[in-house]
Motif scaffolding. Sequence first.
Motif, PDB file in Angstrom:
ATOM      1  N   UNK A 119       0.849  -1.196   0.000  1.00 33.48           N
ATOM      2  CA  UNK A 119       0.000   0.000   0.000  1.00 33.48           C
ATOM      3  C   UNK A 119       0.883   1.245   0.000  1.00 33.48           C
ATOM      4  N   UNK A 120       0.589   2.169  -0.915  1.00 32.03           N
ATOM      5  CA  UNK A 120       1.371   3.395  -1.026  1.00 32.03           C
ATOM      6  C   UNK A 120       0.421   4.583  -1.135  1.00 32.03           C
ATOM      7  N   UNK A 121       0.528   5.515  -0.199  1.00 33.61           N
ATOM      8  CA  UNK A 121      -0.255   6.756  -0.253  1.00 33.61           C
ATOM      9  C   UNK A 121       0.679   7.876  -0.708  1.00 33.61           C
ATOM     10  N   UNK A 122       0.154   8.752  -1.554  1.00 32.19           N
ATOM     11  CA  UNK A 122       0.975   9.827  -2.106  1.00 32.19           C
ATOM     12  C   UNK A 122       0.429  11.200  -1.732  1.00 32.19           C
ATOM     13  N   UNK A 123       1.329  12.146  -1.594  1.00 34.34           N
ATOM     14  CA  UNK A 123       0.971  13.499  -1.167  1.00 34.34           C
ATOM     15  C   UNK A 123       0.467  14.324  -2.362  1.00 34.34           C
ATOM     16  N   UNK A 124       0.235  15.596  -2.120  1.00 28.39           N
ATOM     17  CA  UNK A 124      -0.290  16.516  -3.139  1.00 28.39           C
ATOM     18  C   UNK A 124       0.847  17.069  -3.996  1.00 28.39           C
ATOM     19  N   UNK A 125       0.582  17.252  -5.279  1.00 31.16           N
ATOM     20  CA  UNK A 125       1.592  17.791  -6.199  1.00 31.16           C
ATOM     21  C   UNK A 125       2.097  19.152  -5.708  1.00 31.16           C
ATOM     22  N   UNK A 126       3.425  19.303  -5.740  1.00 31.89           N
ATOM     23  CA  UNK A 126       4.078  20.563  -5.339  1.00 31.89           C
ATOM     24  C   UNK A 126       3.727  20.997  -3.919  1.00 31.89           C
ATOM     25  N   UNK A 127       3.572  20.038  -3.001  1.00 31.65           N
ATOM     26  CA  UNK A 127       3.236  20.393  -1.616  1.00 31.65           C
ATOM     27  C   UNK A 127       4.431  21.101  -0.964  1.00 31.65           C
ATOM     28  N   UNK A 128       4.171  22.073  -0.081  1.00 32.42           N
ATOM     29  CA  UNK A 128       5.262  22.868   0.524  1.00 32.42           C
ATOM     30  C   UNK A 128       6.220  22.029   1.364  1.00 32.42           C
ATOM     31  N   UNK A 129       5.737  20.901   1.927  1.00 30.36           N
ATOM     32  CA  UNK A 129       6.598  20.048   2.748  1.00 30.36           C
ATOM     33  C   UNK A 129       7.510  19.142   1.939  1.00 30.36           C
ATOM     34  N   UNK A 130       7.400  19.235   0.611  1.00 32.86           N
ATOM     35  CA  UNK A 130       8.198  18.410  -0.307  1.00 32.86           C
ATOM     36  C   UNK A 130       8.029  16.910  -0.047  1.00 32.86           C
ATOM     37  N   UNK A 131       6.820  16.524   0.358  1.00 28.32           N
ATOM     38  CA  UNK A 131       6.517  15.099   0.545  1.00 28.32           C
ATOM     39  C   UNK A 131       6.360  14.441  -0.823  1.00 28.32           C
ATOM     40  N   UNK A 132       6.659  13.177  -0.883  1.00 26.45           N
ATOM     41  CA  UNK A 132       6.654  12.462  -2.165  1.00 26.45           C
ATOM     42  C   UNK A 132       5.241  12.392  -2.745  1.00 26.45           C
ATOM     43  N   UNK A 133       5.109  12.829  -4.005  1.00 23.39           N
ATOM     44  CA  UNK A 133       3.789  12.762  -4.639  1.00 23.39           C
ATOM     45  C   UNK A 133       3.797  11.943  -5.935  1.00 23.39           C
ATOM     46  N   UNK A 134       4.975  11.504  -6.359  1.00 16.83           N
ATOM     47  CA  UNK A 134       5.083  10.732  -7.596  1.00 16.83           C
ATOM     48  C   UNK A 134       5.856   9.450  -7.316  1.00 16.83           C
ATOM     49  N   UNK A 135       5.312   8.341  -7.768  1.00 12.56           N
ATOM     50  CA  UNK A 135       5.913   7.026  -7.491  1.00 12.56           C
ATOM     51  C   UNK A 135       6.115   6.296  -8.819  1.00 12.56           C
ATOM     52  N   UNK A 136       7.315   5.824  -9.063  1.00 14.43           N
ATOM     53  CA  UNK A 136       7.639   5.119 -10.310  1.00 14.43           C
ATOM     54  C   UNK A 136       7.987   3.664 -10.011  1.00 14.43           C
ATOM     55  N   UNK A 137       7.475   2.750 -10.823  1.00 15.97           N
ATOM     56  CA  UNK A 137       7.824   1.337 -10.640  1.00 15.97           C
ATOM     57  C   UNK A 137       7.594   0.555 -11.934  1.00 15.97           C
ATOM     58  N   UNK A 138       8.233  -0.590 -12.009  1.00 16.80           N
ATOM     59  CA  UNK A 138       8.035  -1.523 -13.123  1.00 16.80           C
ATOM     60  C   UNK A 138       7.235  -2.711 -12.610  1.00 16.80           C
ATOM     61  N   UNK A 139       6.339  -3.219 -13.418  1.00 10.73           N
ATOM     62  CA  UNK A 139       5.539  -4.374 -12.984  1.00 10.73           C
ATOM     63  C   UNK A 139       5.262  -5.295 -14.177  1.00 10.73           C
ATOM     64  N   UNK A 140       5.502  -6.582 -13.957  1.00 12.59           N
ATOM     65  CA  UNK A 140       5.128  -7.591 -14.949  1.00 12.59           C
ATOM     66  C   UNK A 140       3.717  -8.054 -14.599  1.00 12.59           C
ATOM     67  N   UNK A 141       2.773  -8.001 -15.531  1.00 10.40           N
ATOM     68  CA  UNK A 141       1.392  -8.402 -15.212  1.00 10.40           C
ATOM     69  C   UNK A 141       1.326  -9.790 -14.580  1.00 10.40           C
TER      70      UNK A 141
END
Length: 558
Positions: A224-246
């Motif tokens: 489970x991964x929750x993401x923050x708001x784009x360009x948030x002032x706290x610089x919390x992570x809002x973009x997550x990149x990964x590779x997945x094989x179906x």
Amino acid sequence: MGEQPVRVLVCGDVEGRLTALFNRVQTIQKKTGQFDLLLCVGEFFGTTPEAEAEWQQYKTGAKKAPISTYILGAAGQETVKNFPSADGCELADNITYLGRRGVFTGVSGLQIAYVSGREALQEPAPAHCFTSKDLSALVAPLTSSSKFRGVDILLTSQWPRGVWHYGNNPEVNTKFCGSGSVASLADKLKPRYHFAALEGAHYERLPYRNHIVLQENAQHVSRFIALATVNNPGKKKYLYAFNIIPMKTMDASELVKQPQDVTENPYRSSAKDKTDKQRTGFTTEEEPASQFFFDLSNKRGGGGGPRGGGRKRYSDGEGRGRDQQHRDGPFQGQPKLPRKHPQPTGPCWFCLASPQVEKHLVISIGSHCYLAMAKGGLTPDHMLILPIGHYQSVVELSSEVVVEMEKYKSALKSFYKSKGERCVLFERNYRSQHLQLQVVPVPLDRCATEDIKEAFMVQAQEQQMELMEIPEHTDLKQIAPPGTPYFYVELDSGEKLYHRIQKHFPLQFGREVLASEAVLNIPTRADWKECKQSREEEEESCKQLRDDFQPYDFALDD
């Protein structure tokens, strides 16, 4: 296997900051290559005039998203106007609204289940909310198939309630966070990845398993991964990149591999606990802890009798066995109140009263602690000191548990000394549910205490970790308040080394140092999984170790 992984980007609440998001995506793609799709969870549209103007540029084609972008629906009444249909549609070039709920399957076979909006608290449900009927309509067609194993990705606006159980804690107010219906949905759909937003926080939960160990066939884990708001002032992570094989193209044995930091299922276990309490009217606190340890009875000699003749150890509700002759005497027949040890909120592999405990590895049981042979130990005499009740770390122990733990340390030092060995103790309070104090013997003729200390310092330096020496009489609690992740070493000289874990930490660090050429020189045994024995071998090794330790086992005399 030749399957090509799908390259996925996932984003938290955009709230109308489309240009900021897409500029960031383009920067990433220039560095790492093209991604296949961008998934947006949470609230995509903003409510300000600036956000509306920005959206019009994409809607009219003046600007274009640089990647195939799929978004969830409105999470608030103010943004409902941006979604012309509940069934999903293309809103602009390269920007597609998935719909109220459903399953999206890509050409690669990647299966993405999704639910837009918040859980409805009233009927009729507002346009930005989902109902139990929506969830049933999503789940039933998927789970009715006998071949259903789970979905690759689940997208929800809201967090699942209780996802933090048995895992690391998020930086949100858990009293008011999340939806119970989303938790139930995640439990049923078994996503390999589940993404959500709306809380303005970044949280990556430890992976959890979707099966009951030893009772069900192994299944894949969920993240489970929750993401923050784009360009948030706290610089919390809002973009997550990964590779997945179906999932549908993966080999089953590869799919079900379990990472070392996997935890119990946060939804199913808690639901089961509630059901059990409703059905039986009692909690796990009323289970006598030593019921699982009758196999200790025929392993010991007693009262000067023939070795192995045995004194049967009865359960006294204290989390320990008690010899029969100690029950006879002036207080015979008087009921004894059971000691209440702290209990876990779910299954735990190391709580003595837990069915998950591998009882054949137990060496000794005291009043507050027990001793067990390490599974896949570095050496045949590698042991663990563990509290009977549920404590996560040394700094959380109650005073009586600390006292008995010190008694076990002293007994083990004497035991190892008789075999020409010194012992090293270490604890990793990171990605672990229950305190395990590792005790590893090192032959006196292998190296000096100073050599062991230097080996820890050198390897810590190589991994850019600060391992500091704690003053001799300083309590660890003064340095590491409860909840602090840390790594801790105690040498036979009384010297103590401490590292405050900030972000990442090599899980096998303690073993790797002791297995290194400078100490035990058994580098192939650094990973416990490479040292596992069969059940029969473990039972034989444990019987021998139990017999050897018996003269030093103070618990037999209590």
